[in-house]
Design a protein around this motif. Structure first.
Motif, PDB file in Angstrom:
ATOM      1  N   SER C  20     -21.244  60.921  31.396  1.00  0.00           N
ATOM      2  CA  SER C  20     -21.427  62.080  30.256  1.00  0.00           C
ATOM      3  C   SER C  20     -22.180  63.128  30.968  1.00  0.00           C
ATOM      4  O   SER C  20     -21.580  64.267  30.723  1.00  0.00           O
ATOM      5  N   THR C  75     -13.611  62.139  28.203  1.00  0.00           N
ATOM      6  CA  THR C  75     -15.067  62.136  28.144  1.00  0.00           C
ATOM      7  C   THR C  75     -15.535  63.503  27.627  1.00  0.00           C
ATOM      8  O   THR C  75     -16.436  63.554  26.624  1.00  0.00           O
ATOM      9  N   LEU C  79     -17.747  64.150  24.117  1.00  0.00           N
ATOM     10  CA  LEU C  79     -18.917  64.670  23.937  1.00  0.00           C
ATOM     11  C   LEU C  79     -18.921  66.186  23.085  1.00  0.00           C
ATOM     12  O   LEU C  79     -19.916  66.344  22.516  1.00  0.00           O
ATOM     13  N   GLU C  82     -18.620  64.777  19.462  1.00  0.00           N
ATOM     14  CA  GLU C  82     -19.728  64.344  18.913  1.00  0.00           C
ATOM     15  C   GLU C  82     -20.905  65.073  18.839  1.00  0.00           C
ATOM     16  O   GLU C  82     -21.852  64.942  17.721  1.00  0.00           O
ATOM     17  N   ASN C 252     -25.683  55.741  24.133  1.00  0.00           N
ATOM     18  CA  ASN C 252     -24.644  55.893  25.083  1.00  0.00           C
ATOM     19  C   ASN C 252     -25.109  54.742  26.192  1.00  0.00           C
ATOM     20  O   ASN C 252     -25.511  53.845  26.056  1.00  0.00           O
ATOM     21  N   GLY C 296     -24.152  56.899  19.445  1.00  0.00           N
ATOM     22  CA  GLY C 296     -23.578  57.602  20.631  1.00  0.00           C
ATOM     23  C   GLY C 296     -24.425  58.277  21.506  1.00  0.00           C
ATOM     24  O   GLY C 296     -25.528  57.847  21.884  1.00  0.00           O
ATOM     25  N   GLU C 297     -24.244  59.513  21.776  1.00  0.00           N
ATOM     26  CA  GLU C 297     -25.133  60.348  22.811  1.00  0.00           C
ATOM     27  C   GLU C 297     -26.420  60.808  22.247  1.00  0.00           C
ATOM     28  O   GLU C 297     -27.254  61.112  22.925  1.00  0.00           O
ATOM     29  N   TRP C 298     -26.802  60.635  20.725  1.00  0.00           N
ATOM     30  CA  TRP C 298     -27.830  61.137  20.353  1.00  0.00           C
ATOM     31  C   TRP C 298     -28.952  60.091  20.608  1.00  0.00           C
ATOM     32  O   TRP C 298     -28.829  58.941  20.949  1.00  0.00           O
ATOM     33  N   LYS C 299     -30.120  60.361  20.850  1.00  0.00           N
ATOM     34  CA  LYS C 299     -31.300  59.760  21.371  1.00  0.00           C
ATOM     35  C   LYS C 299     -32.416  60.050  20.145  1.00  0.00           C
ATOM     36  O   LYS C 299     -32.701  61.343  20.193  1.00  0.00           O
ATOM     37  N   TYR C 324     -29.661  65.545  21.831  1.00  0.00           N
ATOM     38  CA  TYR C 324     -28.198  65.105  22.242  1.00  0.00           C
ATOM     39  C   TYR C 324     -28.503  65.005  23.979  1.00  0.00           C
ATOM     40  O   TYR C 324     -28.682  65.860  24.562  1.00  0.00           O
ATOM     41  N   ASP C 325     -28.591  63.716  24.017  1.00  0.00           N
ATOM     42  CA  ASP C 325     -28.944  63.367  25.862  1.00  0.00           C
ATOM     43  C   ASP C 325     -28.338  64.357  26.784  1.00  0.00           C
ATOM     44  O   ASP C 325     -29.020  64.932  27.612  1.00  0.00           O
ATOM     45  N   SER C 326     -27.324  64.427  26.913  1.00  0.00           N
ATOM     46  CA  SER C 326     -26.646  65.095  27.908  1.00  0.00           C
ATOM     47  C   SER C 326     -26.358  66.695  27.894  1.00  0.00           C
ATOM     48  O   SER C 326     -26.507  67.273  28.798  1.00  0.00           O
TER      49      SER C 326
END
Lengths: 396, 396, 396, 396
Positions: C20, C75, C79, C82, C252, C296-299, C324-326
């Motif tokens: 990611s 990918t 990303l 999302e 993720n 998903g990518e959300w933390k 959103y981590d990345s």
């Protein structure tokens, strides 16, 4: 509160009498006798229960077992201080002393050569109590700490087999010893903890032959209570719950016990089942429990619920619940006693499915939703056992 | 979705067709026809509604009024982007153009010399629509922005008096003009907003003589929805709610309108009444609504509930709800159309109390709790009108 | 962004280029070259950095290793969808293809007979890249998934010993192989993960003899970032923090990896140390991390802080962080490259303590508080290495 | 606590002595003398202040004005019970009685024919106090409820003009009368409320000629305190804050006062300015304050912060702060007294910008961030006034 409708005496036997819930129950009943406290939190104080001829809490005769030696009054003072609770404790000193004098030692690991001997001792204590106070009915309620389940005990198919094994060995968890002792004398047994208690084929066998009443397990006081309400929102609005993550932190003995990973897993399981039964297996659900000492009796739960609405739109809801654990539990203990007493007077026997709203894991009940459970309780109150949610099998 | 059970055509007239809910309803029906979207969020897609012979959303013929000129597709694209919504908009371009061609101008302030003239124009639009598409039934649903109430209009005692006043003056709020126009032709009128709409003695008078169906007001999509579930927890557990503070922030047109203090007050009131009806007058309840532009269609609500349990112990619960407002509203609009159509086919008339679960302020209904409201809806589905929650008076 | 100040080419080697953060870094640099995105989230875009003569992100030449074969564009599209991210991906297709063509296979378990052989291959890839693009400087940055530490590797006292062991065995975690390869050629190595990487006596030994720059570990993007700010409140106001409980949920690959209890424990530890350093050992602190796939990518992080104020009064604060981590990580990766490049041009070597604000577990740094760390970074920018927070020992 | 460094007596005059903060200050100083309470929450008890030769709280001589007649002990008992505060109140009964005997009546609306007469009476009370206890220095601190500002008073350009107007009229808000009285005798004046107090050209004129020390306004105890820390996160990470919505609910007198819309607006304004100064004018910021009686002294704040990161990604953070208002305020009052006393001994005069960390709206200070403010305070402690944040203009 309804008036006392009987001159018969009803006894309450608290397994874990010196723990937070046990001690608070003893103190609360004393304060109610002194008219020092109200009825907020007592389900049976709702108007719907007014004409149900329930036993008055004030008339209950209380005793119990515990393995601890901590004086009741110390625990009570700690609980009252920490929670800023109402009621003048100075007025109930004598009553507390009186109950304390009746308490008996609980079973400690390794104390008895075999389970039969242990049960005999416990039964002796219960009989003595019944005789001494001329009790018409006795309700044993387990409010001790959570303990490990015994897989061996689950495998024993009948009471007969159990006796054989137990004459020479110790196989049962402590909670099951208390259940056995209760059933042996025809008394009712309620499990307010997630322990194994009566949930063994052998003990259900005994309960049936002795025509006993029983129900459990695991008092529904906090996060699960909220869940069992909130699921209605998603069901009634047809919203797809994708994940439901719950995290509990608490600082009392229950929390410390749960830091033992083995016990933790069993607690987590019992909470999980309900959510899936209400929302379907698609929901990704987890529950965590952690011990945070400085919280004391306070229990904080945070739940994060991710759901998908129309047009695939991801939304969420989160809540934080801040509850004083034993204050939420104690009135339910009193409710359970009053309702079980009514069932005894009605001549009912077996599992009590109408008590489902009080438990996280109600025995034999698939219905997780509080409103449905509570409606079934009200129906039972009107009509008796036949109106109830159907229990699965065991309630012959 | 159930199969379409009739070859008759059902028309839907959206007052505020170009607004967020209006445009999303139009786009969603088109996407459903293209099998591009699922049924999450649609109450009438629950299994309990499967055998109810409800009209298929796909067959509905849609048009409406609006005072705005913003192209439907612009609003739709904005909503889909902001909410990451699913469904390929490229597939429905033609359908959107087709609906757009049917839309008529709504009533603007000062456009007509008096209310009678305005209603005549609106009625003309509705009649033309019914004729052109050979509609068997027409349901008018108000999804426009909140507007001020007209106190003068409330004071007019009968339809006869209203006609006299309205032949020379403009006294009605716009929402009431649309309701009047609907009733004049015997059509059903649903108010999804907190506006005055049909809630006037004079219009109820007209609706009765024309045997019309009607219901409202104010779609229950967010914080109030949660409240109408959560109150059960406190009632069933007999926990005294001391205060319930709610704060909504949102960034759409509804939010901007509500920044007008006059409108704000009326919105706040309608939410408040329900909570008190469910929890008693002792609860200190407040609801705030504020406009935060960067949130767009997203609506965040934070509620803080302070309650007292057993032994006077103060505890609390708080929740945050993050919802995409029009995504929560649109399926309810579709549900309301389908259920109103069924009521029309069943020959019912007057207020539709069984639609209570869809509204913050259900007309004539004191029951605030969603579960009870929903159970009454299910009972109506089985048995018809007589099974319903009793409306107060007006539903002759 | 500052103008490019040099015609020298700077190379960036992403370990985990297809993950990611790797893929987002590649896409972001391409979008920046197309002027499609702004600089929000880039620390080095703050006014304080305007005159620092930092390399422009647009001129960086990027490549990397990965063990995965998932196409970069897949990918990237996932990303962007999302997270509703901005920038027209259609404009950068060619640039993505160009970078993808350069990527090399990472080291898979069991692929090489011993670590020396693996490092030789990796070094070969780096040298080829430097030669092909005429790079003046190369910065290797690890953005791969978290992996287990190798306790054996920690025990190896020197580079000499390491070589002997590694000529015949595989003892190093993959992250350490990449660090070794970087140092072998005098390149800089940054660890954005909590992996072992350069944190071995043997590799620090090598880095020193090769005069390399290095820093890590574990990018500070979410809950720890908030903590490293919030601790100031309690310190500056002299409020005693009793307990600080944090719970992270994420969906993720990082989350899935962390569901491995072994890895989980090491992650938890690294977060914990900082809080105690800032608030004292009395604070009862716990951090949980759980995998919730639908996020998903959300933390999401929830922290509950219980503190005691004057007069022994227990109070609390809780926060929920939705990131959103990345998106939080990627600009930090770009910042680290730009700042490391400056340090290389300044002729610095060894650990880079001024990069502490970017890491959860900054190597050799005891200062946990972001403001102090950031002030030290600004001082370094002005004055160079000597102005910095003092590293503990290793930075000879 | 540092040792008392002087045999001189320092007097503290509390305007609003019977209010929550006033009464708690009196009780706390008494409990500190009895060694019944610790120093958590006291800024000046941090190690950095250990060598600053600050006056011991225990030696302060306290009195004050109030318009209320509620006995100190009643307020104190209520506060201690509600907040579960520590310290044995039975030990300080005599001390409370002693202070209570010294208290004087505050100025009531309409009591004096003009402001000059009122000030004369107040000054008389202060002089009497100074004489009776042989006080070397007196610090007047306003801890009364928020009150409306007087626009007329702001327009009066000089002390000379003020005297002329005030000889015949009542134009000043009560807080300004107290400030005037303090300055008249050369005493220091601190405003812990958002009231007008010394913030008038005419009173600043007087303060300058009398070489008085002064500072305010509005003690920073809760939500604004958190904000003044959290802004660092967004600034240091270059994250664009789109909107910051804050909502406070509280149940004490301050809350009731704030339900007056006029006062509410002025409170909201003073909080807003800081956030914009720290994050730029682009941030859409709102603060709401509502009164929820059942909360008592507890103040709950919920803040929702929407921010945009790299690639235009919208993220958010929310927090809930649960504080006991007067417990957070009281130690700051004690800190302010100790630090003002030091400034007096150092011979400083005019505004005290180094006290900025204690106020929501520090007079003449643009720096909103707590860490910077606190660092400036520490610098002043070392070096004296010249090290300070620069005040704007008035501090001649």
């Amino acid at each position: 509160m309804t008036a006392v409708s009987t001159i018969e005496s009803v006894g309450v036997w608290l397994v874990g009498a010196r723990g937070s819930i046990g001690a608070m129950t003893i103190a609360s009943l004393a304060l109610m006798a002194e008219r020092e406290v109200g009825t907020s939190g007592l389900v049976t104080a709702r108007p719907e229960f007014a004409h149900a001829d329930l036993v008055s809490p004030v008339g209950l005769v209380v005793s119990g077992h515990d393995v601890s030696d901590i004086p009741l009054i110390d625990t009570i003072r700690r609980l009252w201080k920490e929670g800023k609770l109402e009621g003048d404790l100075n007025k109930i000193g004598d009553r507390i002393v009186e109950v304390e004098a009746r308490l008996k030692n609980g079973v400690r690991a390794g104390e008895f050569p075999n389970d039969v001997a242990a049960v005999a001792q416990l039964r002796h204590d219960l009989d003595e109590f019944k005789t001494q106070y001329g009790l018409s009915r006795l309700i044993v309620i387990n409010v001790a700490s959570t303990e490990q389940h015994s897989p061996e005990a689950s495998a024993i198919p009948s009471y007969e087999s159990l006796r054989k094994v137990a004459e020479k060995n110790t196989v049962l968890a402590a909670s099951s010893l208390y259940a056995w002792a209760a059933f042996e004398g025809g008394d009712a047994f309620i499990d307010f903890t997630p322990s194994q208690g009566f949930r063994l084929p052998a003990l259900l066998d005994l309960a049936q032959s002795k025509r006993c009443l029983y129900m459990g397990s695991d008092g529904k006081t906090g996060e699960t209570l909220v869940k069992s309400i909130l699921v209605e929102l998603f069901r009634r609005r047809n919203l797809q719950v994708d994940s439901w993550f719950g995290q509990n932190i608490l600082g009392n003995r229950d929390g410390a016990t749960l830091s033992d990973p083995y016990v933790k897993v069993s607690k987590v399981k019992s909470k999980d089942r309900g959510l899936r039964s209400a929302l379907g297996d698609a929901v990704d659900s987890r529950v965590g429990i952690d011990y945070v000492k400085s919280l004391g009796e306070w229990k904080i739960a945070w739940d994060f619920i991710r759901f998908t609405g129309f047009l695939g739109c991801g939304m969420n809801m989160q809540f934080t619940w801040t509850g004083y654990d034993s204050v939420l539990a104690t009135p339910l203990v009193i409710d359970l006693i009053r309702l079980t007493d009514l069932a005894m007077r009605r001549g009912e026997r077996g599992a009590m499915p109408f008590l489902a709203p009080f438990f996280k894991d109600p025995f034999g009940i698939d219905e997780f939703r509080l409103v449905s459970q509570d409606e079934a309780l009200l129906a039972w109150l009107q009509l008796g056992q036949e109106a109830c949610l159907v229990a699965e099998g065991h309630n012959a």
